[in-house]
Structure formats: structure tokens, C-alpha cells
Design an enzyme around this catalytic site. Structure first.
Site, short mmCIF file in Angstrom:
data_model
loop_
_atom_site.label_atom_id
_atom_site.label_comp_id
_atom_site.label_asym_id
_atom_site.label_seq_id
_atom_site.Cartn_x
_atom_site.Cartn_y
_atom_site.Cartn_z
N GLY A 66 -85.21 -51.10 -0.59
CA GLY A 66 -84.02 -50.45 -0.03
C GLY A 66 -82.81 -50.60 -0.94
N GLY A 70 -84.00 -57.46 -3.38
CA GLY A 70 -85.10 -58.37 -3.05
C GLY A 70 -86.20 -58.31 -4.10
CG HIS A 98 -77.90 -54.88 -25.56
ND1 HIS A 98 -76.56 -54.89 -25.30
CD2 HIS A 98 -78.09 -53.99 -26.57
CE1 HIS A 98 -75.94 -54.05 -26.12
NE2 HIS A 98 -76.85 -53.49 -26.90
CG HIS A 133 -79.55 -57.61 -28.51
ND1 HIS A 133 -78.41 -57.91 -27.81
CD2 HIS A 133 -79.25 -56.55 -29.30
CE1 HIS A 133 -77.44 -57.07 -28.16
NE2 HIS A 133 -77.94 -56.23 -29.06
C1 RB5 Z 1 -86.05 -53.81 3.94
O1 RB5 Z 1 -85.41 -53.54 5.14
C2 RB5 Z 1 -85.06 -54.22 2.88
O2 RB5 Z 1 -84.57 -55.49 3.18
C3 RB5 Z 1 -85.71 -54.22 1.53
O3 RB5 Z 1 -86.18 -52.94 1.23
C4 RB5 Z 1 -84.81 -54.59 0.35
O4 RB5 Z 1 -83.62 -53.87 0.38
C5 RB5 Z 1 -84.60 -56.02 0.15
O5 RB5 Z 1 -83.89 -56.46 -0.75
#
Ligand code: RB5
Length: 146
Positions: A66, A70, A98, A133
Site C-alpha cells: 500500500g 512495510g 549511486h 559510490h
Molecule cells: C496493508 O494494509 C498495508 O499496511 C500494507 O500494504 C503496507 O502499506 C505496509 O507497509
């Protein structure tokens, strides 16, 4: 070049866009999902892809969620991975030239498919400049060996 591609449920549309782009560019890739209707956990996709890149089974990885955040946090936990979260074309070029990044992440809730495609195309084709680099990346690799 062989690319490992994956997304969670938040990145399915851009993942498909990037797969189409790699088809057009004639870049070899494998799509590791998700084939999800419901919600999945991004580390379950980021960590296996990062391990495949770190082991040399794949040269590069592209991960979409999203926000891209993550996926980038998880991928950067794997030794040998230099993963960049990129949402602009300037950084796409710079992070190859770089940082010699081997994984790219993007967030489908942040940018649209057109920009994601441009970013991926630049990132897939830009060469590492090496020189000073390479010295800097060497310092990161040394730290990882501790
Ligand atoms: C999912 O809802 C969301 O948390 C995931 O896709 C992402 O953005 C996490 O960093």
C-alpha cells in the site's frame, strides 16, 4: 537480468502494471503473488523475494504494497539487500546510479500506475556508477559482516 516480483493485497494493480512493463522490455521475471482476495502480511512476500535476490537466484526484486514502507523495511533486514522505496523518477535514477539498489519498492496507495511504470523502467535500466559510490556501499557491506 532476472527479476523477482511480488506484492501484498495493497499492491496488486501496480504489480500487474510492472509485469506488463517487463514483458514489453523483454526482461525475465517471476511473479510470486499474492493471488489474494483478502488481506495478507507483507513480510511473507518481502522476505522470500529478498532472500532470492541476496542468494543470487534473482538479480533484482520489485515489491509493491500500500505504501511501499512495510516491504522496504522487511527487505532491508536481509543481508546483502539494498532496497529503496521510490515515488519519483529522480530518485529512481539516483538509487541505481549511486546506491546500486537491488530491490525497488513502491506504494500503490501513494502513486498511480503511470508514474510507477516510469519509475520501474528507469530503475530497471539505469547503471550503477561505481567509483566513490562503490566505496560507500562497501562500508555498508563491511558493517553487515560484523
Ligand atoms: C496493508 O494494509 C498495508 O499496511 C500494507 O500494504 C503496507 O502499506 C505496509 O507497509
Amino acid at each position: 537480468m532476472k527479476v523477482a516480483l511480488a506484492s501484498d493485497h495493497g499492491g496488486v494493480n501496480i504489480r500487474k502494471e510492472i509485469a506488463n512493463l517487463m514483458d514489453e522490455l523483454g526482461i525475465e521475471y517471476q511473479d510470486f503473488g499474492c493471488d489474494c482476495e483478502g488481506s495478507v502480511d507483507y513480510p511473507d512476500y518481502a522476505l522470500p523475494v529478498a532472500e532470492k535476490v541476496a542468494s543470487g537466484e534473482f538479480d533484482r526484486g520489485i515489491l509493491i504494497c500500500g505504501t511501499g514502507i512495510g516491504m522496504s523495511i522487511a527487505a532491508n533486514k536481509v543481508k546483502g539487500i539494498r532496497c529503496a522505496l521510490v515515488h519519483d523518477t529522480f530518485s529512481a535514477k539516483a538509487t541505481r546510479a549511486h546506491n546500486d539498489t537491488n530491490i525497488l519498492t513502491m506504494g500503490e496507495r501513494v502513486i498511480g500506475p503511470g508514474l510507477a511504470r516510469d519509475i520501474a523502467q528507469i530503475w530497471l535500466t539505469e547503471e550503477f556508477e561505481a567509483g566513490r559510490h562503490a566505496t560507500r556501499i562497501g562500508k555498508i557491506s563491511e558493517y553487515e559482516q560484523k
